[in-house]
Design a protein around this motif. Structure first.
Motif, PDB file in Angstrom:
ATOM      1  N   PRO A  63     -21.215  43.997 -39.468  1.00 39.65           N
ATOM      2  CA  PRO A  63     -21.017  42.561 -39.721  1.00 39.65           C
ATOM      3  C   PRO A  63     -20.050  42.288 -40.867  1.00 39.65           C
ATOM      4  O   PRO A  63     -19.362  41.266 -40.874  1.00 39.65           O
ATOM      5  N   GLY A  78     -16.767  41.650 -39.671  1.00 38.72           N
ATOM      6  CA  GLY A  78     -16.596  40.509 -38.780  1.00 38.72           C
ATOM      7  C   GLY A  78     -17.137  40.722 -37.386  1.00 38.72           C
ATOM      8  O   GLY A  78     -16.912  39.898 -36.498  1.00 38.72           O
ATOM      9  N   VAL A  79     -17.843  41.833 -37.171  1.00 36.44           N
ATOM     10  CA  VAL A  79     -18.374  42.097 -35.835  1.00 36.44           C
ATOM     11  C   VAL A  79     -19.697  41.340 -35.651  1.00 36.44           C
ATOM     12  O   VAL A  79     -20.613  41.511 -36.449  1.00 36.44           O
ATOM     13  N   PRO A  80     -19.781  40.486 -34.627  1.00 34.07           N
ATOM     14  CA  PRO A  80     -21.025  39.750 -34.392  1.00 34.07           C
ATOM     15  C   PRO A  80     -22.082  40.666 -33.755  1.00 34.07           C
ATOM     16  O   PRO A  80     -22.108  40.849 -32.540  1.00 34.07           O
ATOM     17  N   MET A 128     -24.481  39.544 -30.862  1.00 35.16           N
ATOM     18  CA  MET A 128     -23.807  39.388 -29.581  1.00 35.16           C
ATOM     19  C   MET A 128     -23.572  40.757 -28.928  1.00 35.16           C
ATOM     20  O   MET A 128     -23.779  40.919 -27.723  1.00 35.16           O
ATOM     21  N   ILE A 129     -23.162  41.733 -29.738  1.00 36.72           N
ATOM     22  CA  ILE A 129     -22.901  43.064 -29.180  1.00 36.72           C
ATOM     23  C   ILE A 129     -24.201  43.679 -28.653  1.00 36.72           C
ATOM     24  O   ILE A 129     -24.202  44.343 -27.612  1.00 36.72           O
TER      25      ILE A 129
END
Lengths: 291, 241
Positions: A178, A181-183, A186-187
């Motif tokens: 996170p 910036g990785v959600p 959602m993944i």
């Protein structure tokens, strides 16, 4: 010789189905370090959705397959959101109990709607070719090829796309992803969707090959696919594929050369012995501890 | 741009883990274009402060980035707002290649077309990474991993960069290189909040500094000034006052 070849072909068919289901276990484990023990029952739901789509809505094969995959994927995402996500910080054992509970729920809910086993109609024309004693059915070839295509697509997604990259990153370190910036939520949902949709596809193919389905059909198949995932190295995608085919081969060869009642006994012994010598499975590696 | 140039403001931040207060009612500000450092010993609450800013630990108090309250904003949305982070222990994904590590950091970017230019920029700063671009992150040396962590933060093209102990575990030569890069990045327009145990290096590049001790800010002022402060020299620079 022909006999062995014949059995190898059968092993490929059974192995394909185990491999597809094993992928669901391994993907969820890879990203959440949790075993989704309801996964075998999602496979069963896939078979029942196949029945609904084929009999109730009278659809041809391709829409049946897509509907089952999408339906099971949706169910998988909903289960993760409402049953597993609230327990993400809870002790592992709580998540395991919840997963077993979700599995029992799926079995009994399906049983309530379908008190009697269902018969799947013949959706695909099945012809059998014979080559010097070796008989090959088109259904068999179809199951093997479709499974390989689905696994190839999955492999591409995991290796080549941003979503796949994010899945691998999260499986390595959930806390850092996170910050880039990785959600993450959602993944995780996408992972459940893909993993369970493969289970749904396996359910359809299984129903085509063994057309009488009941709400408990997912239990034994689910356990075996779980073994396949562990044998291959749980959390490792290629490992799950290899594990599925190994388990399929062992089972079929046991039946071919020994009394068929030895089949599951030998399969489970395989798991125990392999884990003694390779505790992380064939392709699994011990996860490095973070410093 | 924030009015009066304040990029990040923290008011009365308190972070508690159970009954233990890791951070106790601290306030600090970072102005646009500045390098600000937060120094202190192990366990002083530096990393907890950064975690609160990035939205991964619960806190009380108020954290605002460009006037916007960050409470309740998910960590990945904070990155999208323009704040990148070089996490504690570098946080390199050992199972991803160097290139993939960099690519992942572009997740929140809207200007996908400019990304290739930024790879070039990152490789221009750290030529060593270019040689290793297809190697797995886990096979890099500690220094290379730190370069990758900084390069990765650059790839998100953020206006502010938070760094958690970039000097940790690195040889003094490498530390100097990394800090030089931080100065260059700052000169090119990125605001920096630097958390460090290596007080000497941090103070020598920081415009302003805060000294954190057991969760409280005990001292603050321009970096150069603190470098000469007797309390700082004694406690953090290992020099007798």
């Amino acid at each position: 010789m022909t006999y062995v070849l014949q059995q190898l072909l059968n092993a490929l068919q059974v192995g394909s189905i185990y491999a597809l289901i094993a992928l669901g276990y391994t993907m969820v484990y890879g990203i959440l370090t949790m075993i989704n023990f309801a996964h075998g029952d999602l496979f069963m739901v896939g078979a029942f959705l196949c029945f609904v789509a084929a009999v109730t809505f009278n659809l041809p094969f391709v829409p049946v397959l897509l509907l089952s995959m999408i339906g099971v994927a949706f169910l998988g995402v909903v289960i993760e959101r409402f049953a597993y996500k609230p327990l993400r910080q809870a002790p592992r054992v709580s998540a395991i109990i919840t997963a077993l509970g979700v599995g029992l729920f799926l079995e009994n809910f399906t049983l309530a709607l379908n008190p009697y086993p269902k018969q799947i109609p013949q959706l695909l024309e099945n012809t059998t070719w014979t080559f010097s004693g070796l008989s090959v059915s088109s259904l068999q070839v179809f199951v093997i090829i479709l499974s390989l295509v689905l696994m190839w697509i999955l492999d591409l997604i995991v290796r080549r796309t941003m979503v796949g990259m994010a899945m691998r990153a999260i499986s390595w370190d959930k806390t850092v992803a996170p910050l880039l910036g990785v959600p993450v939520n959602m993944i995780i949902s996408v992972t459940f969707a893909i993993g369970t949709s493969l289970g749904g596809a396996a359910g359809v193919m299984y129903a085509l090959a063994y057309p009488v389905i009941d709400p408990y059909m997912g239990i034994m198949v689910g356990w075996k696919a779980f073994i396949a995932a562990v044998v291959g190295g749980i959390g490792n995608i290629r490992g799950a594929m290899i594990g599925g085919y190994i388990l399929g081969a062992v089972e079929i060869m046991v039946v071919a050369f020994m009394p068929s009642t030895y089949r599951d006994f030998i399969a489970f012994v395989l798991l125990l012995v392999l884990l003694i010598f390779r505790p992380y499975g064939i392709l699994g590696k011990p996860h490095p501890q973070k410093v | 741009m924030g009015a009066n140039g304040i990029m990040l403001s923290i008011e009365n931040l308190t972070i508690a883990y159970g009954n233990i207060k890791a951070v106790d009612n601290i306030s600090l500000e970072v102005n646009e274009g500045e390098i600000v450092t937060l120094i202190g010993a192990n366990g002083a609450g530096k990393s907890s402060t950064l975690r609160a800013i990035s939205g991964i630990v619960p806190y009380s108090g108020r954290i605002r980035y460009r006037q916007e309250d960050l409470r309740g904003v998910a960590a990945h949305r904070i990155v999208a707002m323009g704040m990148a982070q070089v996490p504690e222990g570098r946080g390199i994904f050992g199972n991803l290649t160097v290139m993939e590590n960099l690519k992942l950091a572009t997740w929140q970017r809207k200007d996908k077309g400019d990304i290739p230019k930024d790879y070039e920029r990152a490789f221009g700063i750290f030529p060593q990474l270019q040689k290793r671009r297809d190697q797995l992150g886990g096979t890099l040396s500690g220094g290379e991993q730190q370069m990758l962590a900084v390069a990765r933060a650059l790839m998100s093209r953020s206006s502010m960069m938070l760094l958690d102990e970039p000097s940790m575990g690195l040889a003094p030569m490498l530390v100097r290189d990394i800090f030089q890069v931080l100065c260059d990045i700052n000169r090119a327009g990125t605001t920096i909040l630097l958390v460090e145990q290596n007080a000497h290096m941090a103070l020598s590049i920081a415009a302003r500094a805060y000294v954190l001790e057991t969760g409280r800010i005990i001292l603050s002022g321009p970096g150069k000034e603190l470098l000469g402060d007797s309390r700082v020299r004694e406690a953090y620079l290992g020099v007798d006052a």
